[in-house]
Design an enzyme around this catalytic site. Sequence first.
Site, PDB file in Angstrom:
ATOM      1  N   ARG A  22       0.652  -1.038   0.015  1.00 38.80           N
ATOM      2  CA  ARG A  22       0.145  -0.169  -0.040  1.00 38.80           C
ATOM      3  C   ARG A  22       1.043   1.206  -0.381  1.00 38.80           C
ATOM      4  O   ARG A  22       0.631   2.246  -1.286  1.00 38.80           O
ATOM      5  CB  ARG A  22      -0.999  -0.164   1.498  1.00 38.80           C
ATOM      6  CG  ARG A  22      -1.996   0.779   0.742  1.00 38.80           C
ATOM      7  CD  ARG A  22      -1.960   1.883   1.305  1.00 38.80           C
ATOM      8  NE  ARG A  22      -1.252   2.225   2.819  1.00 38.80           N
ATOM      9  CZ  ARG A  22      -0.320   3.826   3.269  1.00 38.80           C
ATOM     10  NH1 ARG A  22      -0.687   4.821   2.414  1.00 38.80           N
ATOM     11  NH2 ARG A  22       0.018   3.595   4.156  1.00 38.80           N
ATOM     12  N   ASP A  23       1.474   1.540   1.283  1.00 41.44           N
ATOM     13  CA  ASP A  23       2.750   2.793   1.166  1.00 41.44           C
ATOM     14  C   ASP A  23       3.834   2.803   0.094  1.00 41.44           C
ATOM     15  O   ASP A  23       4.009   3.463  -0.403  1.00 41.44           O
ATOM     16  CB  ASP A  23       3.354   2.864   2.580  1.00 41.44           C
ATOM     17  CG  ASP A  23       2.935   4.290   2.822  1.00 41.44           C
ATOM     18  OD1 ASP A  23       3.886   5.264   2.032  1.00 41.44           O
ATOM     19  OD2 ASP A  23       2.972   4.777   3.773  1.00 41.44           O
ATOM     20  N   HIS A  26       3.561   4.392  -3.275  1.00 40.93           N
ATOM     21  CA  HIS A  26       3.565   5.148  -4.028  1.00 40.93           C
ATOM     22  C   HIS A  26       4.786   5.223  -4.254  1.00 40.93           C
ATOM     23  O   HIS A  26       5.237   6.531  -5.659  1.00 40.93           O
ATOM     24  CB  HIS A  26       3.919   6.098  -2.432  1.00 40.93           C
ATOM     25  CG  HIS A  26       1.984   6.442  -1.738  1.00 40.93           C
ATOM     26  ND1 HIS A  26       1.296   7.616  -2.179  1.00 40.93           N
ATOM     27  CD2 HIS A  26       1.848   6.075  -0.127  1.00 40.93           C
ATOM     28  CE1 HIS A  26       0.499   7.465  -1.697  1.00 40.93           C
ATOM     29  NE2 HIS A  26       0.974   7.038  -0.531  1.00 40.93           N
ATOM     30  N   SER A 176       2.858  10.950   9.021  1.00 44.15           N
ATOM     31  CA  SER A 176       3.054  10.887   7.561  1.00 44.15           C
ATOM     32  C   SER A 176       4.491  11.342   6.760  1.00 44.15           C
ATOM     33  O   SER A 176       5.037  11.013   6.090  1.00 44.15           O
ATOM     34  CB  SER A 176       1.862  11.460   6.859  1.00 44.15           C
ATOM     35  OG  SER A 176       0.671  11.457   7.422  1.00 44.15           O
ATOM     36  N   HIS A 205       2.604   4.569  12.686  1.00 39.33           N
ATOM     37  CA  HIS A 205       3.025   3.970  11.914  1.00 39.33           C
ATOM     38  C   HIS A 205       4.331   5.294  11.301  1.00 39.33           C
ATOM     39  O   HIS A 205       3.774   6.943  11.067  1.00 39.33           O
ATOM     40  CB  HIS A 205       1.742   5.010  10.269  1.00 39.33           C
ATOM     41  CG  HIS A 205       2.407   4.379   9.119  1.00 39.33           C
ATOM     42  ND1 HIS A 205       2.081   3.526   8.286  1.00 39.33           N
ATOM     43  CD2 HIS A 205       2.233   5.316   8.439  1.00 39.33           C
ATOM     44  CE1 HIS A 205       2.328   3.745   6.959  1.00 39.33           C
ATOM     45  NE2 HIS A 205       3.035   4.961   7.453  1.00 39.33           N
ATOM     46  N   HIS A 207       8.210   6.867   9.286  1.00 41.09           N
ATOM     47  CA  HIS A 207       8.995   6.985   7.789  1.00 41.09           C
ATOM     48  C   HIS A 207      10.555   7.307   7.898  1.00 41.09           C
ATOM     49  O   HIS A 207      10.027   7.741   9.370  1.00 41.09           O
ATOM     50  CB  HIS A 207       7.899   7.962   6.761  1.00 41.09           C
ATOM     51  CG  HIS A 207       6.830   7.836   5.826  1.00 41.09           C
ATOM     52  ND1 HIS A 207       6.674   7.345   5.167  1.00 41.09           N
ATOM     53  CD2 HIS A 207       5.611   7.675   7.023  1.00 41.09           C
ATOM     54  CE1 HIS A 207       5.202   6.558   4.765  1.00 41.09           C
ATOM     55  NE2 HIS A 207       4.833   7.065   5.379  1.00 41.09           N
ATOM     56  N   TYR A 296       4.234  16.098   4.092  1.00 40.08           N
ATOM     57  CA  TYR A 296       3.230  14.132   3.799  1.00 40.08           C
ATOM     58  C   TYR A 296       3.917  13.697   2.793  1.00 40.08           C
ATOM     59  O   TYR A 296       4.294  13.880   2.131  1.00 40.08           O
ATOM     60  CB  TYR A 296       1.980  14.674   3.145  1.00 40.08           C
ATOM     61  CG  TYR A 296       0.935  13.842   3.034  1.00 40.08           C
ATOM     62  CD1 TYR A 296       0.733  12.938   3.388  1.00 40.08           C
ATOM     63  CD2 TYR A 296       0.545  13.255   1.880  1.00 40.08           C
ATOM     64  CE1 TYR A 296      -0.787  12.232   3.712  1.00 40.08           C
ATOM     65  CE2 TYR A 296      -0.241  12.088   1.600  1.00 40.08           C
ATOM     66  CZ  TYR A 296      -1.044  11.529   3.092  1.00 40.08           C
ATOM     67  OH  TYR A 296      -1.630  10.343   2.888  1.00 40.08           O
TER      68      TYR A 296
END
Length: 350
Positions: A22-23, A26, A176, A205, A207, A296
């Site tokens: 899913r991520d 991108h 995000s 979650h 990054h 983002y």
Amino acid sequence: MSTDEIYFNPIWDVRMTDTSLRDGSHHKRHQFTKDEVQAIVAALDAAGVPVIEVTHGDGLGGSSFNYGFSKTPEQELIKLAAETAKESKIAFLMLPGVGTKEDIKEAQSNGGSICRIATHCTEADVSIQHFGLARELGLETVGFLMMSHTIPPEKLAKQARIMADAGCQCVYVVDSAGALVLEGVADRVAALVAELGSDAQVGFHGHENLGLGVANSIEAVRAGAKQIDGSCRRFGAGAGNAPVEALIGVFDKIGVKTGIDFFDIADAAEEVVAPAMPAECLLDRNALIMGYSGVYSSFLKHAIRQSERYGVPAHQLLHRAGQRKLIGGQEDQLIDIALEIKREQETAKS
């Protein structure tokens, strides 16, 4: 809202969700093939990953001119993932205003069993009807408070309460932009844990835009988080997500039980996930600017595209996006910023 119905093995200390499909969409510009999805799901399932998220990078209905079109319809990928997994549960993401209630129903009919609903961190109220539907359908529910770095812990906790009261069984602090630093994660997770108590679990979650995905996840667990996201090989937006294989290695070292085999997940990352990636997710200047400026993470590929189109530096686009406090869904404003920088360049030359 009781957490009794959450898929959670008593031997786990935390439940891991892999977001590569899913991520990672991108990073791959939403070009996953069926063969890639089938191979990745099989490898993650064999390694013991409890939950695998599968959808367009921007969730159900995200395949569009604004966000980028999927090579393979996401509902087909959800169905394939559910048919492939032997033990793993298949999760799907939806953003109110992008996905619809009908999309949720279709995803469930295709085998998805965990509905993850994401809103900007100040807009939890737009998710109420979607959580209600998901619970009516018997789906497990997870809430994403995106761009969680932009508001203080106490305000974030109030937004989490809105989601929990609507039927959300686990509310995530979602970094995000990869902008949160250690205590910033711990303080937010602790605030949500204090607010929600036994009404809902708390997740995190992260990054890698400041290189802190793993460290921040550890802070989250120590502050009370029960669900943690990551992606094999950091396969995600920006510099990617916290690498699952590294998380499992660290969790093993500090005694946090996940049910995932370290060697199997390391093999999956190296031999199955890496070949499906168009390139490694890099902690380069663009990614660093996103983490530093609070942008983002999915803006990266859009910024690179506008940089190439208008001949302006991508890192400058991203820095100004941070200054303007743009959020997910405002990717088109990168065009305005690019034109602004272009005009400034031309004026400087004259």
